[in-house]
Design an enzyme around this catalytic site. Structure first.
Site, short mmCIF file in Angstrom:
data_model
loop_
_atom_site.label_atom_id
_atom_site.label_comp_id
_atom_site.label_asym_id
_atom_site.label_seq_id
_atom_site.Cartn_x
_atom_site.Cartn_y
_atom_site.Cartn_z
N ASN A 79 0.71 -1.26 -0.07
CA ASN A 79 0.13 0.11 0.00
C ASN A 79 0.79 1.32 -0.01
O ASN A 79 1.02 1.99 1.13
CB ASN A 79 -0.94 0.11 1.08
CG ASN A 79 -2.21 0.78 0.98
OD1 ASN A 79 -2.31 1.44 -0.15
ND2 ASN A 79 -3.22 0.50 1.71
N HIS A 138 -8.53 3.58 8.32
CA HIS A 138 -9.22 2.35 7.82
C HIS A 138 -10.44 1.93 8.31
O HIS A 138 -11.02 1.16 7.73
CB HIS A 138 -7.80 1.09 8.51
CG HIS A 138 -6.66 1.04 7.64
ND1 HIS A 138 -5.53 1.63 7.69
CD2 HIS A 138 -6.63 0.13 6.54
CE1 HIS A 138 -4.82 1.16 6.74
NE2 HIS A 138 -5.23 0.31 6.09
#
Length: 495
Positions: A318, A349
């Protein structure tokens, strides 16, 4: 999930059409902005229904905040609003509608839009308020010197190439692509004092797109055939915990978490291929003259699977989110930047408790791994044979530590996560604490200062490389000279 895949495949075809018929040499930036935005909003509406209005509302209010607050404090207000709006949407989705489901949801694209809103707000603040000498090299490179129009802002946030799965890109890179300045090179004059800008033939992304689509196909095949046979939940199965030996349990922990990664490989690599198919993502040539289409790539699979340190794994997983965390949090934090960065990552998140358990464990693992690396690694790098053994050992330790850390991220809830950790007697938590007690964690200067200290060396090196390779990019809004652009791009890539 079917809607998501169908929309991404449609976006891939639209990207080819966009590059062919709406190329910057044939169409004005205005038309390219309009088409990219409308296609993006259509895909969002098709995939998520009227929940897609959240994307427009979040972007619209953030733009209004930038206009009325002013460049001095807008980055703070935009950051709080965008992250708060995202958190409210995640709370309602998780605890009111659909707890524990892995299906594609509208908060996923909102996570990417939140990154873009906050990144651009900080970049405008850096470019229009802060003094140039107060900026780090990367901040100086990415600083935006004029306020974007509403159309440019919506196009950046909601374009069809990245609205569903990203990845994050800098505002300057996106505007450079839309305006067709991605392939401008420099020819040094004979006297060495001035550079003349010229165009090069645009490289084709077809080979890069084909390679990434092949990776997507293999990842999807692996996910559909192997992943379901190795569920992460089996790590907390009562019978398995009671009968399996410790080596077997840790081996299954590793392979089950490895099997959980291909779905991310599929989604992120397909998103990267879509951007490349539209002509976005070109990063120049390597030393062998091969084109590099990884400007907005989000992962490096080989480095992930063979990472020999916690940091190496995080640096290749990521990637664009890691850069966002570094730019908006780590570089700007006044104390405990590592802890603040992990907390921000957990909030971004979502609101599942497992996320927070993972990132709190990640803080311990990161600090312990850093302490070990700083204190003992230099003893094992002299001999190639010894270093090979050290690399094998650290690879095994890293893979187990990563798998141990992210189990709550997959299990989501507190009870199964604590069940797993307690079945392991919190062994790696305790080991990390002992490492931090035994080995001193060396204090280092902020990375931004270190970058500034080595700036002249890097500048000289990149100028020499670009004179040889005759390759650079125009990624500014006519605020820097061409040589400064080369230095900025090089340093951004190094970081």
């Amino acid at each position: 999930q079917v809607n998501f895949v169908v929309c991404q495949l449609f976006a891939l075809l639209a990207a080819v059409w966009f590059r062919t018929y709406l190329h910057s040499s044939k169409t004005s930036p205005f038309v390219r902005h309009v088409v990219a935005t409308l296609l993006g909003l259509y895909l969002a509406l098709f995939c998520f229904g009227w929940y897609a209005l959240h994307f427009v509302i979040q972007s619209g209010i953030s733009y209004y905040i930038m206009i009325i607050i002013g460049v001095e404090n807008m980055h703070k207000y935009c950051f709080v609003f965008a992250l708060g709006y995202l958190t409210v949407c995640q709370i309602t989705r998780v605890y009111i509608f659909d707890y524990g489901q892995y299906s594609a949801d509208f908060s996923g694209p909102m996570m990417i839009i939140t990154q873009k809103i906050t990144s651009l707000a900080f970049e405008i603040h850096d470019g229009m308020f802060r003094k140039n000498e107060d900026l780090t090299p990367s901040q100086r490179c990415l600083a935006v010197r004029r306020m974007p129009s509403l159309l440019e802002y919506l196009s950046y946030n909601c374009n069809f190439m990245g609205i569903l799965a990203g990845p994050l890109c800098s505002y300057k890179d996106y505007i450079t692509f839309i305006e067709g300045r991605s392939y401008q090179l420099q020819q040094p004059e004979a006297n060495g004092k001035e550079d003349t800008k010229y165009e090069q033939p645009e490289p084709s992304p077809n080979i890069a797109v084909a390679q990434k689509l092949l990776i997507c196909g293999l990842s999807l095949l692996f996910h559909m055939t192997i992943t379901k046979t190795l569920p992460v939940e089996y790590n907390i199965d009562d019978n398995f915990r009671a009968t399996a030996s410790w080596p077997v349990r840790f081996f299954y922990l590793y392979v089950s978490l490895m099997a959980a990664r291909p779905k991310y490989y599929f989604a992120w690599t397909l998103a990267d291929a879509i951007n490349n198919a539209a002509g976005f993502g070109f990063r120049g040539y390597d030393k062998n003259g091969v084109t590099r289409w990884d400007l907005v790539s989000n992962l490096r699979i080989q480095q992930i699977e063979f990472s020999t340190s916690f940091k190496m794994f995080l640096d290749n997983w990521n990637i664009q989110t890691a850069l966002w965390l570094k730019r908006v949090c780590y570089e700007r934090a006044t104390f405990t930047p590592t802890i603040q960065t992990f907390i921000l990552s957990a909030i971004w998140h979502g609101v599942y408790p497992g996320y927070y358990l993972t990132f709190l464990t990640g803080v311990l693992m990161t600090l312990a791994a850093r302490a070990i690396r700083n204190n003992i690694r230099h003893y094992f790098v002299e001999s190639p044979a010894v270093k090979l053994g050290y690399d094998v050992l650290t690879w095994m330790a890293t893979q187990v530590a990563i798998s141990y850390t992210v189990v709550p991220f997959v299990l989501l809830s507190v009870k199964p996560s604590v069940t797993f950790y307690s079945s392991c007697y919190f062994c790696l938590h305790i080991a990390s604490i002992l490492v931090l007690l035994v080995f001193p964690l060396k204090r280092t200067q902020k990375r931004s200062k270190m970058h500034e200290n080595v700036q002249p060396m890097w500048s000289k090196k990149i100028e020499e490389e670009n004179l040889l390779q005759r390759n650079s990019y125009s990624t500014t809004n006519n605020s820097f000279s061409q040589k400064e652009e080369i230095t900025c791009r090089y340093q951004a890539l190094k970081q």
